[in-house]
Write a protein that holds these residues in place. Structure first.
Motif, PDB file in Angstrom:
ATOM      1  N   ARG A  82      33.662  51.364  43.277  1.00 13.90           N
ATOM      2  CA  ARG A  82      32.284  50.893  43.474  1.00 13.90           C
ATOM      3  C   ARG A  82      31.319  51.998  43.074  1.00 13.90           C
ATOM      4  O   ARG A  82      31.735  53.091  42.670  1.00 13.90           O
ATOM      5  CB  ARG A  82      32.074  50.488  44.949  1.00 13.90           C
ATOM      6  CG  ARG A  82      33.059  49.423  45.432  1.00 13.90           C
ATOM      7  CD  ARG A  82      32.925  48.112  44.687  1.00 13.90           C
ATOM      8  NE  ARG A  82      31.654  47.461  44.900  1.00 13.90           N
ATOM      9  CZ  ARG A  82      31.404  46.575  45.864  1.00 13.90           C
ATOM     10  NH1 ARG A  82      32.352  46.251  46.711  1.00 13.90           N
ATOM     11  NH2 ARG A  82      30.211  45.999  45.961  1.00 13.90           N
ATOM     12  N   VAL A  83      30.029  51.708  43.216  1.00 19.73           N
ATOM     13  CA  VAL A  83      29.012  52.676  42.817  1.00 19.73           C
ATOM     14  C   VAL A  83      28.152  52.992  44.035  1.00 19.73           C
ATOM     15  O   VAL A  83      27.705  52.082  44.742  1.00 19.73           O
ATOM     16  CB  VAL A  83      28.149  52.105  41.673  1.00 19.73           C
ATOM     17  CG1 VAL A  83      27.004  53.048  41.338  1.00 19.73           C
ATOM     18  CG2 VAL A  83      29.013  51.844  40.448  1.00 19.73           C
ATOM     19  N   LEU A  84      27.944  54.272  44.284  1.00 24.04           N
ATOM     20  CA  LEU A  84      27.179  54.702  45.454  1.00 24.04           C
ATOM     21  C   LEU A  84      25.745  54.184  45.399  1.00 24.04           C
ATOM     22  O   LEU A  84      25.068  54.327  44.381  1.00 24.04           O
ATOM     23  CB  LEU A  84      27.129  56.224  45.534  1.00 24.04           C
ATOM     24  CG  LEU A  84      28.269  56.941  46.241  1.00 24.04           C
ATOM     25  CD1 LEU A  84      28.042  58.453  46.136  1.00 24.04           C
ATOM     26  CD2 LEU A  84      28.355  56.521  47.711  1.00 24.04           C
ATOM     27  N   ALA A  85      25.285  53.625  46.514  1.00 24.61           N
ATOM     28  CA  ALA A  85      23.896  53.169  46.605  1.00 24.61           C
ATOM     29  C   ALA A  85      23.085  54.091  47.496  1.00 24.61           C
ATOM     30  O   ALA A  85      21.997  53.740  47.945  1.00 24.61           O
ATOM     31  CB  ALA A  85      23.859  51.737  47.125  1.00 24.61           C
ATOM     32  N   GLU A  86      23.618  55.268  47.753  1.00 24.24           N
ATOM     33  CA  GLU A  86      22.899  56.251  48.567  1.00 24.24           C
ATOM     34  C   GLU A  86      23.229  57.648  48.047  1.00 24.24           C
ATOM     35  O   GLU A  86      24.297  57.875  47.483  1.00 24.24           O
ATOM     36  CB  GLU A  86      23.289  56.145  50.044  1.00 24.24           C
ATOM     37  CG  GLU A  86      24.785  56.284  50.313  1.00 24.24           C
ATOM     38  CD  GLU A  86      25.179  56.143  51.793  1.00 24.24           C
ATOM     39  OE1 GLU A  86      24.393  56.544  52.665  1.00 24.24           O
ATOM     40  OE2 GLU A  86      26.296  55.649  52.055  1.00 24.24           O
ATOM     41  N   ASP A  87      22.283  58.551  48.220  1.00 25.93           N
ATOM     42  CA  ASP A  87      22.575  59.952  47.937  1.00 25.93           C
ATOM     43  C   ASP A  87      23.391  60.499  49.096  1.00 25.93           C
ATOM     44  O   ASP A  87      23.169  60.139  50.248  1.00 25.93           O
ATOM     45  CB  ASP A  87      21.268  60.747  47.810  1.00 25.93           C
ATOM     46  CG  ASP A  87      20.547  60.424  46.515  1.00 25.93           C
ATOM     47  OD1 ASP A  87      21.070  60.806  45.457  1.00 25.93           O
ATOM     48  OD2 ASP A  87      19.481  59.777  46.555  1.00 25.93           O
ATOM     49  N   ILE A  88      24.332  61.365  48.769  1.00 24.89           N
ATOM     50  CA  ILE A  88      25.175  61.949  49.816  1.00 24.89           C
ATOM     51  C   ILE A  88      24.793  63.420  50.010  1.00 24.89           C
ATOM     52  O   ILE A  88      24.800  64.206  49.060  1.00 24.89           O
ATOM     53  CB  ILE A  88      26.676  61.842  49.455  1.00 24.89           C
ATOM     54  CG1 ILE A  88      27.076  60.381  49.219  1.00 24.89           C
ATOM     55  CG2 ILE A  88      27.549  62.491  50.526  1.00 24.89           C
ATOM     56  CD1 ILE A  88      26.977  59.473  50.430  1.00 24.89           C
ATOM     57  N   PHE A  89      24.431  63.734  51.246  1.00 21.98           N
ATOM     58  CA  PHE A  89      24.093  65.106  51.618  1.00 21.98           C
ATOM     59  C   PHE A  89      25.154  65.649  52.563  1.00 21.98           C
ATOM     60  O   PHE A  89      25.792  64.874  53.277  1.00 21.98           O
ATOM     61  CB  PHE A  89      22.737  65.145  52.334  1.00 21.98           C
ATOM     62  CG  PHE A  89      21.573  64.798  51.445  1.00 21.98           C
ATOM     63  CD1 PHE A  89      20.859  65.792  50.801  1.00 21.98           C
ATOM     64  CD2 PHE A  89      21.209  63.465  51.240  1.00 21.98           C
ATOM     65  CE1 PHE A  89      19.791  65.477  49.974  1.00 21.98           C
ATOM     66  CE2 PHE A  89      20.140  63.141  50.417  1.00 21.98           C
ATOM     67  CZ  PHE A  89      19.432  64.141  49.778  1.00 21.98           C
ATOM     68  N   ALA A  90      25.313  66.943  52.561  1.00 24.80           N
ATOM     69  CA  ALA A  90      26.244  67.573  53.509  1.00 24.80           C
ATOM     70  C   ALA A  90      25.609  67.523  54.894  1.00 24.80           C
ATOM     71  O   ALA A  90      24.571  68.155  55.123  1.00 24.80           O
ATOM     72  CB  ALA A  90      26.532  69.010  53.096  1.00 24.80           C
ATOM     73  N   ASN A  91      26.195  66.755  55.804  1.00 22.83           N
ATOM     74  CA  ASN A  91      25.637  66.658  57.164  1.00 22.83           C
ATOM     75  C   ASN A  91      26.238  67.713  58.102  1.00 22.83           C
ATOM     76  O   ASN A  91      26.065  67.665  59.304  1.00 22.83           O
ATOM     77  CB  ASN A  91      25.825  65.244  57.716  1.00 22.83           C
ATOM     78  CG  ASN A  91      27.264  64.771  57.579  1.00 22.83           C
ATOM     79  OD1 ASN A  91      28.175  65.596  57.505  1.00 22.83           O
ATOM     80  ND2 ASN A  91      27.470  63.471  57.522  1.00 22.83           N
ATOM     81  N   GLN A  92      26.958  68.672  57.515  1.00 22.22           N
ATOM     82  CA  GLN A  92      27.552  69.782  58.273  1.00 22.22           C
ATOM     83  C   GLN A  92      27.882  70.852  57.244  1.00 22.22           C
ATOM     84  O   GLN A  92      27.989  70.548  56.056  1.00 22.22           O
ATOM     85  CB  GLN A  92      28.849  69.324  58.945  1.00 22.22           C
ATOM     86  CG  GLN A  92      29.847  68.850  57.890  1.00 22.22           C
ATOM     87  CD  GLN A  92      31.196  68.447  58.426  1.00 22.22           C
ATOM     88  OE1 GLN A  92      31.342  67.436  59.069  1.00 22.22           O
ATOM     89  NE2 GLN A  92      32.190  69.272  58.131  1.00 22.22           N
ATOM     90  N   PRO A  93      28.031  72.082  57.671  1.00 21.70           N
ATOM     91  CA  PRO A  93      28.477  73.089  56.694  1.00 21.70           C
ATOM     92  C   PRO A  93      29.977  72.928  56.433  1.00 21.70           C
ATOM     93  O   PRO A  93      30.700  72.418  57.279  1.00 21.70           O
ATOM     94  CB  PRO A  93      28.192  74.416  57.394  1.00 21.70           C
ATOM     95  CG  PRO A  93      28.177  74.094  58.851  1.00 21.70           C
ATOM     96  CD  PRO A  93      27.767  72.653  59.003  1.00 21.70           C
TER      97      PRO A  93
END
Lengths: 423, 423
Positions: free
Chosen positions: B37-48
């Motif tokens: 599939r194709v991501l419909a959201e940007d992915i950020f690091a929610n933790q180090p």
């Protein structure tokens, strides 16, 4: 306590594994469901193509000899005695001086041996008769797609082991394959090991990390064409792990575990293989990352002990598991394809062992270029975001310069190569 | 009766279509179902990453300063005061002279600032105490993967519009994405037209052929990432066809028809577009095959009138429909990627219009080569078996020689390019 292991070359390791690779069985699916599967049968033309003499254009069919006298100064006239749409057989036989208005794809009427396109004919009416005239000669056979001219009945068209893409489906549909024999996907049991692993939906707790290898390998299995049986995470406990692996053997075609193959106090896989009486094909490969990759065989079942390090795990799968899955599915090109690309940047690390660098290949100005996808540390999972290839650097080399030509192994491809590459 | 149509350039045609391409909506799927599939959201690091200081090896953790005096001739000894497996937090703080036996992936205990691998340490027992000695100095920070050293919290890791492959899944799992926002697949209504078309399961009858375009285009839609709504074959009857197309418009995102766009007596699509009050963006493109490809727009819905000729249909889809589907799915690279390859054989045909030759690209000796995949006649469906690319020959050229460098458009790829190519 520090066990001495003897590294073998990557090629030798691949060969040892592939000696146990077997073609699996097939299943029957509808043509609609066959996308992305692999053919388990050879496809022959069960009819000629075209199945009848047919017009490739909209125009008029008639006897070519009737135009023998035609020229720019002399129009030959025909009476248009019928209209033949595509899908309709004419019931009459054309006589001299008669033409049939014929549509693209329609069968030539008996008696006709050529077609002239609308663009070279003049339609008109005279005395309520439909007529057509032409000012050039047409040769017999002109603008006719003859029965069998594209494909003769009995032609071997598609080889067993071929990946089913839109073009293959067009051919299957043409020959009436409403159902298709495709390779049954081999079922791969997948365990992740490690007390430190949390489920993807768990909140982080101190000292633990979420299990990313499980989801990664599951995705690699699917990309390679296999079916995953997710068997969860095993804590670092010998009896539990042994029992779980032993029990799953009769339910799956092969087993992958991630982690537990190094020399740490909780690396249980070697002892589990021993207790299973599985023969270890190797437990050390002259490569980075993934040197601890261990493969064992129990009867005819392969047990892949991949490293717990994300990139080592990823590399180990593509090198050792993917070809086995491909072979199981009748692929004639089970090995990941290799080519050469220009390096975009210096890569100064020496390579005591063959190194597989997670990389991105791309075309620029008609040349293939490769760049390392982020830091080349085996624990760095984010390097995998951009990875669509490995840069393969031979053991014994001392670093590479920008512009050097290096070997590249493609990952995001449905094609493979027939022969294993050597390194 | 022979309507004059004005051909426009391929690039212009693509641009006219893409002016109506819209990003669609998203849906939420489990990480397990997100492959391909194709991501419909940007992915950020929610933790180090790593989330804590961690050991990359099996070894011993201690205070580096304790080894200041160590040398080949002088072994420094430590008391091994605890064992830290991966997944376990130490509860004590190491003091000078104390070491912790630590496994790969385990968190460093408080008080320790380095790790020495087993290979450089000597384990022994004395008076029932567990001890370890080392004959070299270790620096603070050696063999420690520091918290956040791979990825800082808040880092933008993956762009919306990215194709989800195993590496992306590894990252999603790492950051706890048990569910993922992915682009909803656009639904494409697909009609084949032509009285001559039989279903794939029908026996051949004289004058008719089986419908291969429907299965081919359905497969191309899936390969491009879309969802097919198969609407069957329309006979060459205006009212029936008009009503069927008109009714489906509210159920699908766009409509593809195959056939009926040429100038034959039963080519109904132009009139159907008129009655629908759909604006025709073009009805003739300066290309072979597929010059009659017609695209219309009704409100914000695109209606693709592809040729009924198999290869023209195939080419028309890849050039005009695929980028619209990709854009709908948030792809930032919606266009089929282009590069250059060496021609394996003479291709003497002149090219009055831009020609798209169904071809096979492959690597040999590190170079990209392209060869035409069978006879280049638009009705020849078997040429599609080997097709994984188009050779794109510019209009106005007079034939090409073996070894010439020609442009190639890749088809079997999950990657695209950002900018449309011009021709």
């Amino acid at each position: 306590m520090i066990e001495k292991r003897t590294p073998i070359k990557v090629t030798e390791a691949v060969n040892r594994v592939m000696a146990y690779a077997r073609e699996h069985t097939y299943e029957i699916v509808s043509i609609e469901e066959s996308d992305g599967r692999v053919l388990a049968e050879d496809i022959f033309a069960n009819q000629p193509i075209p199945p009848f003499d047919k017009s490739p254009y909209d125009g008029f069919a008639f006897k070519a000899a009737d135009t023998n006298q035609a020229s720019q100064d002399y129009a030959v006239s025909f009476e248009v005695v019928e209209h033949i749409p595509a899908g309709t057989m004419s019931s009459r036989t054309l006589q001299h001086g008669e033409a049939a208005r014929i549509m693209t794809g329609a069968p030539l009427p008996r008696g006709a041996d050529c077609v002239a396109m609308f663009e070279v004919c003049q339609s008109y009416e005279d005395n309520e008769k439909e007529l057509m005239s032409i000012k050039r000669t047409i040769q017999a056979g002109d603008n006719v797609n003859h029965k069998g001219s594209e494909t003769l009945e009995g032609t071997h068209l598609i080889e067993k082991g071929t990946y089913i893409h839109p073009g293959v489906k067009a051919v299957l549909a043409t020959f009436g394959y409403a159902t298709v024999h495709v390779s049954k996907k081999p079922v791969i049991g997948l365990f992740t090991t490690g007390t430190e692993l949390l489920d993807v939906k768990d909140d982080l707790v101190p000292g633990k990390i979420r299990n990313s290898n499980g989801h990664m390998i599951a995705s690699q299995i699917k990309r390679a064409g296999g079916e995953v049986k997710m068997l969860g995470t095993l804590a670092d406990d010998f009896e539990t792990s042994y029992n779980a692996i032993q029990e799953t053997l009769h339910e799956v075609d092969m087993v992958i575990t991630t982690g537990g193959v190094s020399v740490g106090d909780y690396d249980l896989m070697p002892d589990i293989y021993d207790k299973l009486e599985a023969e270890q094909l190797f437990n050390k490969v002259a490569m980075r990352p993934g040197s601890v990759t261990t493969v064992a065989v129990k009867g005819d079942q392969l047990l892949f002990g991949l490293s717990g390090n994300p990139s080592a795990c990823y590399v180990g799968f593509e090198l050792f598991v993917r070809p086995v899955i491909q072979k199981a599915m009748f692929s004639k090109q089970p090995y990941p394809p290799k080519s050469k690309a220009y390096l975009t940047t210096d890569f100064p690390k020496p390579n005591p062992f063959t190194r597989f660098v997670r990389s991105r290949v791309f075309f620029k100005d008609g040349q293939l270029w490769i760049e390392p996808a982020g830091p080349d540390k085996s624990a760095v999972v984010t390097s995998l975001i951009e990875t669509n290839a490995f840069m393969m650097l031979p053991g014994g080399t001392r670093g590479f310069k920008k512009g050097d030509r290096v070997e590249v192994i493609f990952l995001e491809t449905v094609y493979g190569q027939k022969e294993p590459w050597t390194t």
